[in-house]
Enzyme design. Sequence first.
Site, PDB file in Angstrom:
ATOM      1  N   TYR A   1     -12.220  -2.955  12.252  1.00 26.70           N
ATOM      2  CA  TYR A   1     -10.896  -2.361  12.080  1.00 26.70           C
ATOM      3  C   TYR A   1     -10.096  -2.469  13.373  1.00 26.70           C
ATOM      4  O   TYR A   1      -8.933  -2.876  13.375  1.00 26.70           O
ATOM      5  CB  TYR A   1     -11.049  -0.901  11.663  1.00 26.70           C
ATOM      6  CG  TYR A   1      -9.757  -0.168  11.422  1.00 26.70           C
ATOM      7  CD1 TYR A   1      -9.043  -0.353  10.235  1.00 26.70           C
ATOM      8  CD2 TYR A   1      -9.248   0.730  12.354  1.00 26.70           C
ATOM      9  CE1 TYR A   1      -7.861   0.329   9.996  1.00 26.70           C
ATOM     10  CE2 TYR A   1      -8.068   1.415  12.132  1.00 26.70           C
ATOM     11  CZ  TYR A   1      -7.379   1.213  10.952  1.00 26.70           C
ATOM     12  OH  TYR A   1      -6.207   1.895  10.722  1.00 26.70           O
TER      13      TYR A   1
ATOM     14  N   ASN B   1       1.681  -2.271   5.349  1.00 26.80           N
ATOM     15  CA  ASN B   1       0.874  -1.067   5.516  1.00 26.80           C
ATOM     16  C   ASN B   1      -0.497  -1.159   4.851  1.00 26.80           C
ATOM     17  O   ASN B   1      -1.442  -0.513   5.299  1.00 26.80           O
ATOM     18  CB  ASN B   1       1.637   0.132   4.940  1.00 26.80           C
ATOM     19  CG  ASN B   1       0.777   1.362   4.801  1.00 26.80           C
ATOM     20  OD1 ASN B   1       0.435   2.017   5.784  1.00 26.80           O
ATOM     21  ND2 ASN B   1       0.409   1.690   3.567  1.00 26.80           N
TER      22      ASN B   1
ATOM     23  N   GLY C   1       0.835  -1.197   0.000  1.00 26.65           N
ATOM     24  CA  GLY C   1       0.000   0.000   0.000  1.00 26.65           C
ATOM     25  C   GLY C   1       0.866   1.242   0.000  1.00 26.65           C
ATOM     26  O   GLY C   1       0.514   2.257   0.598  1.00 26.65           O
TER      27      GLY C   1
ATOM     28  N   SER D   1      -2.454   0.898  14.738  1.00 19.27           N
ATOM     29  CA  SER D   1      -3.231   2.074  15.120  1.00 19.27           C
ATOM     30  C   SER D   1      -3.455   2.074  16.627  1.00 19.27           C
ATOM     31  O   SER D   1      -3.376   1.024  17.277  1.00 19.27           O
ATOM     32  CB  SER D   1      -4.593   2.039  14.401  1.00 19.27           C
ATOM     33  OG  SER D   1      -5.511   2.936  14.968  1.00 19.27           O
TER      34      SER D   1
ATOM     35  N   ASP E   1      -2.431  -7.908  -5.093  1.00 25.22           N
ATOM     36  CA  ASP E   1      -3.420  -8.001  -4.022  1.00 25.22           C
ATOM     37  C   ASP E   1      -2.776  -8.786  -2.894  1.00 25.22           C
ATOM     38  O   ASP E   1      -2.469  -9.974  -3.046  1.00 25.22           O
ATOM     39  CB  ASP E   1      -4.666  -8.711  -4.534  1.00 25.22           C
ATOM     40  CG  ASP E   1      -5.753  -8.872  -3.485  1.00 25.22           C
ATOM     41  OD1 ASP E   1      -5.504  -8.571  -2.296  1.00 25.22           O
ATOM     42  OD2 ASP E   1      -6.851  -9.338  -3.844  1.00 25.22           O
TER      43      ASP E   1
ATOM     44  N   LYS F   1      -6.492  -4.547  14.253  1.00 21.69           N
ATOM     45  CA  LYS F   1      -5.314  -3.875  14.793  1.00 21.69           C
ATOM     46  C   LYS F   1      -4.876  -4.518  16.106  1.00 21.69           C
ATOM     47  O   LYS F   1      -3.680  -4.606  16.406  1.00 21.69           O
ATOM     48  CB  LYS F   1      -5.590  -2.384  14.979  1.00 21.69           C
ATOM     49  CG  LYS F   1      -5.828  -1.639  13.674  1.00 21.69           C
ATOM     50  CD  LYS F   1      -4.708  -1.845  12.669  1.00 21.69           C
ATOM     51  CE  LYS F   1      -4.954  -1.125  11.359  1.00 21.69           C
ATOM     52  NZ  LYS F   1      -3.867  -1.346  10.385  1.00 21.69           N
TER      53      LYS F   1
END
Length: 258
Positions: A155, A90, A13, A142, A63, A159
């Site tokens: 999400y 990332n 990414g 995060s 991907d 993490k």
Amino acid sequence: MFDLKGKTALVTGGAKGIGEGISMELARCGANVIVNYHTSSDGKAICEKLNSLGAKCIAVQADVTDKAQVDSMIAQGMDAFGGIDILVNNAAYQCNIPFDEYDDQHLSRIFHTNLYGYILCMQGVLPYMKEKRYGKIINISSVHAKRPTNFDPGYSMTKGAIKMLTRESALELADYHINVNSVEYGYVDIGVKSGKPRDVVDSGLADEERLFPFSKLSLANRINEPKDAAHVVAFLASDEAEMIHGTAIRADSGTILA
């Protein structure tokens, strides 16, 4: 600035947002950079920018949830530069939806991208790192790995899983002189998130107004940008971080304290 001359980094990414900032910073430190991108054409544009600055860069479309594509990406990086010393995991997906809106498709995509993709890329580079007995793996995470939110439980769960993936693999790989660590960011302005924009992002407000609520989450009283996020990754990728294993460095401008 940390010295990464002679090293090769793969940034998943790596063509936009935080990934672009990381790709740029690692190149400034002297590393060769393999910029992974999935659907956007930004990878080639970033490489052109880095090459114009004197860095060596290739862009590879893949991907990260597909093992065959990950293996091909790593092989292309090996062919171009002869090795991969640094992996920055990332690439991520964020739905930005509440718990009761999650369905099979959302769950599959978020876990395959944010967790399985990290595992595939780590497994892909490990044979080369183990043979060389050297490697730096940095998993981008995060503050949501520590602090729950009220807008995207899927999400946050991924993490949290990255935290233990980092710690477990750090234990296993230390004997090969491979450092595995993670970086936990707070809010970083990358424009629009990968999933469904909501609330202030969907409001149509000017940038300054749109981002004002997030500035209150920073003790620096400003919005972090991708270039700000990249410095700690460059440190963890350097030999100066040799003694750091299985750590989550929180680079959030004090977000978790707000």
